[in-house]
Design a protein around this motif. Structure first.
Motif, PDB file in Angstrom:
ATOM      1  N   UNK A   1      19.702  38.627  25.211  1.00 30.42           N
ATOM      2  CA  UNK A   1      18.453  39.016  25.832  1.00 30.42           C
ATOM      3  C   UNK A   1      18.027  40.357  25.251  1.00 30.42           C
ATOM      4  N   UNK A   2      16.739  40.526  25.128  1.00 29.17           N
ATOM      5  CA  UNK A   2      16.214  41.769  24.565  1.00 29.17           C
ATOM      6  C   UNK A   2      15.042  42.275  25.390  1.00 29.17           C
ATOM      7  N   UNK A   3      14.919  43.592  25.415  1.00 29.35           N
ATOM      8  CA  UNK A   3      13.774  44.264  26.014  1.00 29.35           C
ATOM      9  C   UNK A   3      13.285  45.272  24.992  1.00 29.35           C
ATOM     10  N   UNK A   4      12.069  45.122  24.522  1.00 27.39           N
ATOM     11  CA  UNK A   4      11.478  45.964  23.484  1.00 27.39           C
ATOM     12  C   UNK A   4      12.419  46.109  22.290  1.00 27.39           C
ATOM     13  N   UNK A   5      13.058  45.021  21.897  1.00 29.64           N
ATOM     14  CA  UNK A   5      13.919  44.997  20.731  1.00 29.64           C
ATOM     15  C   UNK A   5      15.344  45.456  20.972  1.00 29.64           C
ATOM     16  N   UNK A   6      15.657  45.927  22.155  1.00 30.02           N
ATOM     17  CA  UNK A   6      17.006  46.406  22.473  1.00 30.02           C
ATOM     18  C   UNK A   6      17.747  45.365  23.313  1.00 30.02           C
ATOM     19  N   UNK A   7      18.993  45.134  22.952  1.00 26.58           N
ATOM     20  CA  UNK A   7      19.779  44.094  23.613  1.00 26.58           C
ATOM     21  C   UNK A   7      20.178  44.491  25.027  1.00 26.58           C
ATOM     22  N   UNK A   8      20.170  43.490  25.908  1.00 31.39           N
ATOM     23  CA  UNK A   8      20.673  43.620  27.282  1.00 31.39           C
ATOM     24  C   UNK A   8      21.742  42.557  27.447  1.00 31.39           C
ATOM     25  N   UNK A   9      22.854  42.929  28.035  1.00 30.05           N
ATOM     26  CA  UNK A   9      23.940  41.975  28.238  1.00 30.05           C
ATOM     27  C   UNK A   9      23.478  40.896  29.217  1.00 30.05           C
ATOM     28  N   UNK A  10      23.587  39.623  28.848  1.00 33.47           N
ATOM     29  CA  UNK A  10      23.150  38.553  29.745  1.00 33.47           C
ATOM     30  C   UNK A  10      23.948  38.507  31.047  1.00 33.47           C
ATOM     31  N   UNK A  11      25.169  39.036  31.021  1.00 37.22           N
ATOM     32  CA  UNK A  11      25.963  39.042  32.252  1.00 37.22           C
ATOM     33  C   UNK A  11      25.401  40.007  33.280  1.00 37.22           C
ATOM     34  N   UNK A  12      24.517  40.933  32.861  1.00 34.26           N
ATOM     35  CA  UNK A  12      23.845  41.819  33.812  1.00 34.26           C
ATOM     36  C   UNK A  12      22.723  41.093  34.553  1.00 34.26           C
ATOM     37  N   UNK A  13      22.268  39.974  34.022  1.00 32.64           N
ATOM     38  CA  UNK A  13      21.127  39.253  34.586  1.00 32.64           C
ATOM     39  C   UNK A  13      21.553  37.946  35.261  1.00 32.64           C
ATOM     40  N   UNK A  14      22.459  37.201  34.616  1.00 37.76           N
ATOM     41  CA  UNK A  14      22.852  35.876  35.104  1.00 37.76           C
ATOM     42  C   UNK A  14      24.258  35.875  35.672  1.00 37.76           C
ATOM     43  N   UNK A  15      24.451  35.039  36.681  1.00 36.67           N
ATOM     44  CA  UNK A  15      25.799  34.735  37.178  1.00 36.67           C
ATOM     45  C   UNK A  15      26.136  33.369  36.596  1.00 36.67           C
ATOM     46  N   UNK A  16      26.934  33.374  35.522  1.00 32.81           N
ATOM     47  CA  UNK A  16      27.206  32.131  34.808  1.00 32.81           C
ATOM     48  C   UNK A  16      28.088  31.168  35.600  1.00 32.81           C
ATOM     49  N   UNK A  17      28.900  31.687  36.511  1.00 33.69           N
ATOM     50  CA  UNK A  17      29.736  30.801  37.331  1.00 33.69           C
ATOM     51  C   UNK A  17      28.886  29.983  38.293  1.00 33.69           C
ATOM     52  N   UNK A  18      27.901  30.637  38.919  1.00 35.30           N
ATOM     53  CA  UNK A  18      27.041  29.957  39.880  1.00 35.30           C
ATOM     54  C   UNK A  18      25.767  29.410  39.237  1.00 35.30           C
ATOM     55  N   UNK A  19      25.540  29.736  37.957  1.00 35.56           N
ATOM     56  CA  UNK A  19      24.335  29.316  37.235  1.00 35.56           C
ATOM     57  C   UNK A  19      23.050  29.749  37.939  1.00 35.56           C
ATOM     58  N   UNK A  20      23.036  31.023  38.365  1.00 35.67           N
ATOM     59  CA  UNK A  20      21.865  31.584  39.037  1.00 35.67           C
ATOM     60  C   UNK A  20      21.592  32.984  38.505  1.00 35.67           C
ATOM     61  N   UNK A  21      20.417  33.484  38.852  1.00 36.59           N
ATOM     62  CA  UNK A  21      20.104  34.876  38.555  1.00 36.59           C
ATOM     63  C   UNK A  21      20.846  35.768  39.536  1.00 36.59           C
ATOM     64  N   UNK A  22      21.288  36.924  39.080  1.00 36.68           N
ATOM     65  CA  UNK A  22      21.961  37.855  39.993  1.00 36.68           C
ATOM     66  C   UNK A  22      20.966  38.442  40.978  1.00 36.68           C
ATOM     67  N   UNK A  23      19.771  38.773  40.482  1.00 33.58           N
ATOM     68  CA  UNK A  23      18.707  39.316  41.328  1.00 33.58           C
ATOM     69  C   UNK A  23      17.372  38.795  40.822  1.00 33.58           C
ATOM     70  N   UNK A  24      16.374  38.815  41.666  1.00 39.21           N
ATOM     71  CA  UNK A  24      15.042  38.371  41.271  1.00 39.21           C
ATOM     72  C   UNK A  24      14.405  39.332  40.270  1.00 39.21           C
ATOM     73  N   UNK A  25      14.689  40.627  40.442  1.00 39.08           N
ATOM     74  CA  UNK A  25      14.121  41.636  39.551  1.00 39.08           C
ATOM     75  C   UNK A  25      15.258  42.456  38.946  1.00 39.08           C
ATOM     76  N   UNK A  26      15.084  42.826  37.694  1.00 35.13           N
ATOM     77  CA  UNK A  26      16.065  43.657  37.001  1.00 35.13           C
ATOM     78  C   UNK A  26      15.454  45.019  36.745  1.00 35.13           C
ATOM     79  N   UNK A  27      16.092  46.055  37.268  1.00 35.73           N
ATOM     80  CA  UNK A  27      15.612  47.408  37.033  1.00 35.73           C
ATOM     81  C   UNK A  27      16.223  47.909  35.729  1.00 35.73           C
ATOM     82  N   UNK A  28      15.364  48.244  34.793  1.00 35.82           N
ATOM     83  CA  UNK A  28      15.819  48.727  33.492  1.00 35.82           C
ATOM     84  C   UNK A  28      15.702  50.243  33.488  1.00 35.82           C
ATOM     85  N   UNK A  29      16.851  50.899  33.256  1.00 35.41           N
ATOM     86  CA  UNK A  29      16.896  52.352  33.227  1.00 35.41           C
ATOM     87  C   UNK A  29      17.520  52.796  31.912  1.00 35.41           C
TER      88      UNK A  29
END
Length: 88
Positions: A1-29
């Motif tokens: 996953x990328x934001x403005x060309x910079x990589x974001x770890x997909x494990x920060x966004x998805x819960x691969x065990x449950x196959x769901x999003x961790x949260x509806x919104x991701x705060x990028x800091x």
């Protein structure tokens, strides 16, 4: 996953065990991209007696072609003791 060309770890966004999003919104800091500081650091090597481009390249995991391009030299350039070569 990328934001403005910079990589974001997909494990920060998805819960691969449950196959769901961790949260509806991701705060990028700034902390999200903290790994980039280390990755973008410029590193140098000071040439010692007996060093060759291939030896230096193997030591740092960099190709001779990349060393030459970073330092504006050719494969046949004579290395001087004490010369600084950019590695990254």
């Amino acid at each position: 996953m990328r934001y403005q060309g910079n990589a974001i770890a997909p494990t920060d966004v998805f819960d691969f065990d449950a196959l769901t999003l961790k949260e509806e919104e991701l705060e990028i800091t700034a902390a999200t991209f903290e790994y980039l500081k280390e990755a973008r650091k410029v590193r140098y090597h000071r040439v010692r007696s007996g060093d060759t481009l291939s030896h230096i390249g193997r030591r740092y995991g960099v190709s001779v072609t990349k060393l030459c391009r970073l330092n504006g030299i050719s494969r046949n350039s004579v290395l001087r003791i004490g010369q600084r070569l950019r590695i990254t």
